[in-house]
Write a protein that holds these residues in place. Structure first.
Motif, PDB file in Angstrom:
ATOM      1  N   VAL A 207       0.826  -1.210   0.000  1.00  0.00           N
ATOM      2  CA  VAL A 207       0.000   0.000   0.000  1.00  0.00           C
ATOM      3  C   VAL A 207       0.860   1.260   0.000  1.00  0.00           C
ATOM      4  O   VAL A 207       0.387   2.334   0.382  1.00  0.00           O
ATOM      5  CB  VAL A 207      -0.957   0.013   1.217  1.00  0.00           C
ATOM      6  N   ALA A 208       2.102   1.138  -0.454  1.00  0.00           N
ATOM      7  CA  ALA A 208       3.021   2.274  -0.373  1.00  0.00           C
ATOM      8  C   ALA A 208       2.499   3.494  -1.113  1.00  0.00           C
ATOM      9  O   ALA A 208       2.599   4.622  -0.607  1.00  0.00           O
ATOM     10  CB  ALA A 208       4.393   1.871  -0.926  1.00  0.00           C
ATOM     11  N   HIS A 209       1.953   3.300  -2.303  1.00  0.00           N
ATOM     12  CA  HIS A 209       1.503   4.447  -3.084  1.00  0.00           C
ATOM     13  C   HIS A 209       0.315   5.150  -2.427  1.00  0.00           C
ATOM     14  O   HIS A 209       0.179   6.376  -2.519  1.00  0.00           O
ATOM     15  CB  HIS A 209       1.141   4.013  -4.502  1.00  0.00           C
ATOM     16  N   THR A 238      10.077   4.887   5.743  1.00  0.00           N
ATOM     17  CA  THR A 238       9.015   4.156   5.051  1.00  0.00           C
ATOM     18  C   THR A 238       9.212   4.275   3.545  1.00  0.00           C
ATOM     19  O   THR A 238       9.730   5.271   3.042  1.00  0.00           O
ATOM     20  CB  THR A 238       7.605   4.687   5.390  1.00  0.00           C
ATOM     21  N   ILE A 239       8.787   3.233   2.849  1.00  0.00           N
ATOM     22  CA  ILE A 239       8.805   3.267   1.390  1.00  0.00           C
ATOM     23  C   ILE A 239       7.894   4.384   0.891  1.00  0.00           C
ATOM     24  O   ILE A 239       8.214   5.073  -0.077  1.00  0.00           O
ATOM     25  CB  ILE A 239       8.361   1.897   0.837  1.00  0.00           C
ATOM     26  N   ALA A 240       6.765   4.584   1.563  1.00  0.00           N
ATOM     27  CA  ALA A 240       5.819   5.623   1.160  1.00  0.00           C
ATOM     28  C   ALA A 240       6.429   7.014   1.244  1.00  0.00           C
ATOM     29  O   ALA A 240       6.045   7.921   0.504  1.00  0.00           O
ATOM     30  CB  ALA A 240       4.566   5.562   2.035  1.00  0.00           C
ATOM     31  N   VAL A 245      13.315   1.097   2.167  1.00  0.00           N
ATOM     32  CA  VAL A 245      12.793   0.046   3.032  1.00  0.00           C
ATOM     33  C   VAL A 245      12.018   0.699   4.178  1.00  0.00           C
ATOM     34  O   VAL A 245      12.419   1.753   4.677  1.00  0.00           O
ATOM     35  CB  VAL A 245      13.945  -0.810   3.615  1.00  0.00           C
ATOM     36  N   CYS A 246      10.912   0.073   4.592  1.00  0.00           N
ATOM     37  CA  CYS A 246      10.229   0.518   5.805  1.00  0.00           C
ATOM     38  C   CYS A 246      11.007  -0.033   6.998  1.00  0.00           C
ATOM     39  O   CYS A 246      11.173  -1.248   7.119  1.00  0.00           O
ATOM     40  CB  CYS A 246       8.798  -0.005   5.843  1.00  0.00           C
ATOM     41  N   THR A 247      11.472   0.849   7.865  1.00  0.00           N
ATOM     42  CA  THR A 247      12.328   0.441   8.979  1.00  0.00           C
ATOM     43  C   THR A 247      11.740   0.926  10.294  1.00  0.00           C
ATOM     44  O   THR A 247      11.416   2.108  10.441  1.00  0.00           O
ATOM     45  CB  THR A 247      13.750   1.006   8.823  1.00  0.00           C
ATOM     46  N   THR A 248      11.598   0.009  11.234  1.00  0.00           N
ATOM     47  CA  THR A 248      11.053   0.321  12.556  1.00  0.00           C
ATOM     48  C   THR A 248      12.056  -0.105  13.611  1.00  0.00           C
ATOM     49  O   THR A 248      12.516  -1.256  13.612  1.00  0.00           O
ATOM     50  CB  THR A 248       9.714  -0.410  12.785  1.00  0.00           C
ATOM     51  N   TYR A 249      12.403   0.801  14.510  1.00  0.00           N
ATOM     52  CA  TYR A 249      13.327   0.468  15.588  1.00  0.00           C
ATOM     53  C   TYR A 249      12.552  -0.134  16.754  1.00  0.00           C
ATOM     54  O   TYR A 249      11.566   0.441  17.238  1.00  0.00           O
ATOM     55  CB  TYR A 249      14.097   1.697  16.067  1.00  0.00           C
TER      56      TYR A 249
END
Length: 285
Positions: A207-209, A238-240, A245-249
């Motif tokens: 759902v990035a777009h 986030t890619i969006a 890459v979507c990255t979460t710490y």
């Protein structure tokens, strides 16, 4: 979205001119081509680069049939083949060939699905009265959607130990096509005995777009991650938002919530440490 339609010309007979592979990826997804080819492309979109054997097993097709559809997708510029990346020692023989969607391939899907999704979300906003009320209505929808997704992950994440929950969540996300991985990072403190945190990376976002226009989707996902992992988490990229890459710490178990950032990381627009910290106290229900 108009699915690819099955072309049923008998074997050995020449194909009609209007059944030739179109010159553009959008034509392949929008005009008279096999529904099965659409399924092949969609499977690559959902699961990432795949070999013909993987696709055949996943879709219940023969490898020969899959290769025929891959040839058509490649001729249209929708997919590209490459050698499979091998981590660690490589055995004898050439690496397996995998097929990945090109930018044109992704765009062909996104253009079709995203228009409908964007129109639906705009309608939700307008029906709520627009403005702040409309934004809250979209956020409520996003939370409800992601809560359902989170419910499906609860069992697997709950069975894992505190230090392995990120990996369990990554496995659950990967099963849904997010191609998620976990990378352990050293603790912020200088104490050698301090536990390391983790970066949860999603290499694909379906759902990035849409999330580019409606960041509430990313925010709701971050909230669900906090709830599933039982700790404050911080979305770093986030890619969006234009990142690769979507990255979460994910901090180490027992670490105190903090608004401090991982060195060199920047939070995504639309999220904040305080916002994510408070959301961790919400229930999935």
């Amino acid at each position: 979205m108009k699915n690819i339609r099955e072309h049923t010309a008998p074997l050995g007979e020449p194909e009609a001119p209007d059944c030739a592979v179109p010159a553009t990826g959008a034509d392949v997804l929008a005009e008279g081509h096999p529904a099965t080819r659409d399924r092949v492309a969609r499977s690559i979109l959902d699961h990432g680069p795949s070999s013909a054997a993987d696709l055949a097993a996943r879709l219940g097709l023969t490898a020969a049939a899959v290769r025929r559809h891959l040839d058509g997708l490649a001729a249209a510029g929708l997919v590209v083949s490459r050698e499979q990346r091998v981590h660690g020692s490589r055995g004898r023989g050439r690496p397996a060939k995998v097929f990945a969607l090109t930018d044109s391939g992704r765009s062909a899907f996104y253009q079709a699905y995203d228009q409908l999704a964007a129109e639906a979300l705009r309608w939700i906003s307008e029906a709520a009265g627009g403005g702040r009320a409309g934004e809250e209505a979209i956020a409520a929808f996003a939370r409800a959607r992601l809560a359902k997704q989170g419910e499906r992950y609860q069992d697997e994440v709950g069975r894992a130990g505190a230090e392995q929950r990120a990996e369990a969540l990554a496995r659950a996300l990967s099963a849904d096509g997010y191609a998620a991985t976990v990378r352990r990072v050293p603790p912020a403190s200088a104490a050698p005995a301090a536990p390391a945190g983790a970066q949860l990376c999603q290499h694909h976002c379906p759902v990035a777009h849409i999330a580019e226009q409606f960041p509430q989707l990313c925010e709701a996902e971050t909230e669900v991650f906090s709830q599933l992992l039982g700790t404050h988490v911080q979305r770093l990229a986030t890619i969006a938002h234009g990142d690769g890459v979507c990255t979460t710490y994910v901090p180490a178990s027992g670490a105190a919530p903090s608004s401090s950032r991982t060195p060199g990381a920047a939070p995504t627009a639309g999220t904040s440490p305080n916002e994510n910290g408070s959301s961790a106290r919400r229930n999935l229900a």
